[in-house]
Design an enzyme around this catalytic site. Structure first.
Site, short mmCIF file in Angstrom:
data_model
loop_
_atom_site.label_atom_id
_atom_site.label_comp_id
_atom_site.label_asym_id
_atom_site.label_seq_id
_atom_site.Cartn_x
_atom_site.Cartn_y
_atom_site.Cartn_z
CD GLU A 186 9.16 -18.66 -15.13
OE1 GLU A 186 8.25 -19.21 -15.79
OE2 GLU A 186 9.21 -17.45 -14.94
CE LYS A 199 2.76 -8.62 -13.92
NZ LYS A 199 3.94 -9.53 -13.92
CG ASN A 232 2.48 -1.28 3.18
OD1 ASN A 232 1.85 -2.23 2.73
ND2 ASN A 232 3.69 -0.98 2.76
N GLY A 233 1.01 -3.56 5.30
CA GLY A 233 1.53 -4.77 5.94
C GLY A 233 0.39 -5.72 6.29
CD GLU A 246 8.03 -13.25 -20.02
OE1 GLU A 246 6.96 -12.72 -20.33
OE2 GLU A 246 8.17 -13.90 -18.98
CD1 TRP A 268 -1.55 -5.71 -2.75
CD2 TRP A 268 -1.75 -4.83 -4.78
NE1 TRP A 268 -1.37 -6.72 -3.65
CE2 TRP A 268 -1.49 -6.22 -4.91
CE3 TRP A 268 -1.91 -4.09 -5.93
CZ2 TRP A 268 -1.39 -6.86 -6.14
CZ3 TRP A 268 -1.80 -4.73 -7.16
CH2 TRP A 268 -1.55 -6.09 -7.25
NE ARG A 289 3.75 1.39 -3.91
CZ ARG A 289 4.03 1.62 -2.64
NH1 ARG A 289 5.09 2.33 -2.35
NH2 ARG A 289 3.29 1.16 -1.69
CG HIS A 293 13.58 -38.95 -26.76
ND1 HIS A 293 13.51 -40.27 -27.17
CD2 HIS A 293 13.89 -38.98 -25.43
CE1 HIS A 293 13.73 -41.06 -26.14
NE2 HIS A 293 13.96 -40.32 -25.08
CB CYS A 344 -0.86 0.02 1.24
SG CYS A 344 -1.83 -1.46 1.42
CE LYS A 374 9.79 -14.20 -16.22
NZ LYS A 374 8.81 -15.20 -16.26
C1 AGP Z 1 5.30 -14.61 -17.41
O1 AGP Z 1 6.50 -13.88 -17.24
C2 AGP Z 1 4.41 -13.95 -18.44
N1 AGP Z 1 4.17 -12.60 -18.08
C3 AGP Z 1 3.14 -14.76 -18.71
O2 AGP Z 1 3.52 -16.05 -19.15
C4 AGP Z 1 2.20 -14.95 -17.51
O3 AGP Z 1 2.79 -15.80 -16.56
C5 AGP Z 1 0.90 -15.59 -18.00
O4 AGP Z 1 0.28 -14.70 -18.91
C6 AGP Z 1 -0.09 -15.90 -16.86
O5 AGP Z 1 -0.47 -14.71 -16.22
P1 AGP Z 1 -1.34 -14.83 -14.87
O6 AGP Z 1 -0.46 -15.44 -13.84
O7 AGP Z 1 -1.71 -13.41 -14.54
O8 AGP Z 1 -2.53 -15.69 -15.17
#
Ligand code: AGP
Length: 631
Positions: free
Chosen positions: A504, A626, A121-122, A511, A95, A48, A527, A23, A508
């Protein structure tokens, strides 16, 4: 006042201040009108992420209060042209972590008399017990939040004759958990009392005016003279004086520092990008996600679980559905869920799940994972599951998000707002929440011995410190990024829980750096993917100790024999890995099922540094959002 010129970010780090800021807080006391200063402070904190906002002002005729769910602009609209002549007030952007994101739960919160206002906040872990006692004493609560408890605690002590500062000190001495709180009272207009434990709070020093804030961003347009309030200290602030005392009331020196950042840098806590800031916030985020969920006897209570133990005992199968990084968190959890609960676990990318005609019934548990809680594919999958009578539990970072309405129960991660598009702290807090869920199901079904469960809790409690150790030095990942920033293809391999970590790491990298990267089970190399190998191709091996370590070593040898350059994530002192690795990224050893929380960290840093080396903005990668709210 001792002046310091240490760059703020290093000081914040040295004071262990990389806390989760969920927050935003801003306070003012001085000769100017407080309202416009507080509104501008709240606007500066909007970056934020938040779900509601509010302001309280103290004047001779009492407290003035205005709050709204939604944006600061809606709060401004509600205030209209009201001229409120007051030179002291507090503002807050919330938040939500405890209580839905609506107006009654928005801060500031008041006591029964309406003459004391608090912002916070917390997370106050013992707020339920405190609230019960206060209600028994006759206090009337207006919200579902943990914060309101503070206002009534302060009211209690002031009613017995203590002043505001003494009352706040008494109130916080009863709290368990994390808090940054700021309090004003109509009985002592002009005074602001601030106190913190495990949540950031700073003071801004002006000429005939002083400020309090959770974040330097809210102060920087008024002053660059800052005092960091240290843990368990309390500040008594008026327009012409600042006094700081410790928990015993002992006067403390005022250590003033100069903030040299601009606003953009301040928003990122001194880091160049939100992604890097959020990578470094992970230890605190995991600590916050664990906070208050395991009692001293090792008993787990997940207060968001609205499912009976009976329903949990009736479960005979689990499905996990998610997208992207959240899918990888789910794949990590699959290993723990099956090992601890002995329930079969299937995992699907959400976009495939409902089209494959899965076999679901009322004894099926479907776990949906989404940091945003708004991913269309995941929401659709969970709605389908509920339609098939399955029980649905969701893991999300956003209180009140859509996913919480499509679930029978919710477990919140407490990562705080994640601004970078690439998931980092939301991933490791998802893993943490999923391990807690698995332990809770195991505890409910009696499939783990108490000492086995306690051993896991002890390892979980070690994670934040071990994560801090890994993140304390990213010079090696920086060097590796420089060495391979032009590599057109990267392969990431792992076995067991190292397999989702490899996936993962590849996600990372691709992307945010736009390089081709593929993660897969190391045993799959022969394979097909091994055909991609030629001299110089970087192969990142997730090689922390596991029961399949020997097999992974032979996969690494297969890759080396075909010209690959090996970047290994391994434990210190593991000579076999060190011998095979061309570059070694060391992570401390932790029990295998929890190792992804550490092993993923150097891969996040590696992706970040490669993207930067390629002149790209890691916070805003092309083509990505996002939250993917379309199918
Ligand atoms: C991960 O770095 C990406 N931004 C993307 O794969 C993300 O994890 C995916 O769109 C799922 O988002 P969510 O966790 O908000 O459902």
């Amino acid at each position: 006042m001792a002046k310091g010129d240490l760059p703020f970010v290093h000081l914040m780090g040295s004071l262990g201040l990389f806390k989760i800021e969920m927050c935003g807080i801003v306070g003012y006391t001085g000769s100017k009108s407080a309202l416009p200063i507080l509104l501008s402070g709240l606007h500066s904190l909007e970056y934020r992420g938040y779900d509601s906002a509010g302001i309280a002002l103290a004047g001779k005729e009492g407290l003035w209060l205005k709050r709204r769910a939604g944006r600061v602009s809606e709060l401004e609209e509600a205030i209209g042209d009201d001229e409120i002549p007051s030179g002291v007030g507090i503002g807050h952007t919330r938040w939500a972590t405890c209580g839905a994101p609506n107006e009654p739960n928005a801060h500031p919160h008041r006591d029964c008399s309406g003459r004391i206002a608090v912002v916070h906040n917390g997370i106050i872990e013992n707020h339920v017990q405190l609230r019960r006692k206060l209600e028994e004493e006759g206090h009337k609560f207006r919200s579902d939040t943990d914060t309101e408890t503070l206002a009534h605690l302060v009211e209690n002590t002031m009613a017995s004759g203590s002043d505001l500062a003494q009352s706040v000190r008494s109130a916080v001495s009863q709290l368990e958990g994390s808090y940054a709180i700021v309090v004003i009272s109509a009985t002592e207009p002009g005074r602001i009392i601030a106190a913190r434990s495990d949540a950031p709070l700073i003071l801004g020093l002006g000429d005939g005016e002083n400020f309090v804030a959770s974040d330097v961003v809210a102060l920087i347009e008024h002053t660059r003279r800052v005092v960091i309030l240290e843990d368990h200290h309390l500040a008594d602030v008026t327009s012409d004086n600042v006094r700081i005392v410790d928990a015993d009331g002992e006067e403390q020196p005022i250590r003033e520092i100069a903030v040299t950042w601009d606003i953009a840098a301040a928003e990122k806590g001194g880091f160049e990008h939100f992604m890097l800031k959020e990578i470094h916030e992970q230890p605190a985020a995991v600590r916050e996600t664990l906070r208050g969920r395991v009692d001293a006897a090792g008993h787990l209570t997940l207060d968001e679980m609205r499912m009976s133990e009976e329903e949990i005992r009736d479960i005979d199968k689990v499905f996990v559905v998610a997208c992207g990084s959240s899918f990888h968190a789910g794949l990590v959890a699959k290993y723990a869920l099956e090992h601890w609960t002995r329930l079969p676990v299937e995992i699907d990318v959400a976009s495939e799940f409902r089209y494959r005609d899965p076999v679901l019934n009322s004894e099926t548990l479907v776990v949906g994972i989404s940091q945003s809680g708004e991913t269309a594919d995941t929401l659709a999958a969970l709605r389908y599951a509920q339609h098939q009578k399955a029980k649905v539990i969701s893991i999300t970072n956003v209180v009140g998000s859509s996913i919480t309405r499509d679930s029978d129960a919710v477990i919140y991660t407490h990562a705080g707002p994640e601004i970078g598009v690439a998931a980092t702290k939301t991933l490791t807090t998802q893993m943490t929440a999923l391990w807690l869920l698995a332990l809770w199901v195991a505890q409910t079904r009696g499939t783990m011995f108490p000492d086995e469960r306690r051993a896991v809790f002890e390892e979980l409690a070690r994670l934040p410190g071990l994560m801090e150790e890994v993140l304390s030095d990213d010079s090696k990942t920086f060097m590796v990024s420089e060495r391979f920033k032009e590599a057109r293809t990267w392969l990431f391999i792992g076995r067991g829980v190292g397999f989702p970590v490899a996936m993962e790491g590849a996600l990372k990298l691709k992307e945010i750096s736009y390089l081709h990267a593929e993660g897969f089970a190391a045993g799959e190399m022969k394979h097909g993917p091994i055909a991609l190998l030629e001299d110089g191709v970087p192969v990142v091996a997730v090689a922390s100790k596991s029961h399949v370590h020997a097999k992974l070593l032979s996969n690494i040898e297969e890759a080396k024999a075909r010209g690959a350059v090996i970047v290994a994530v391994g434990n210190p002192g593991n000579d076999e890995v060190a011998k095979l690795a061309d570059e070694l990224l060391e992570v401390p050893h932790v029990t295998q099922l929890l190792s992804p929380a550490l092993d993923v960290l150097p891969l996040q840093l590696l992706a970040y540094h490669v993207a930067k080396a390629r002149g790209l903005d890691p916070d805003k990668p092309r083509n990505l959002a996002k939250s993917v709210t379309v199918e």
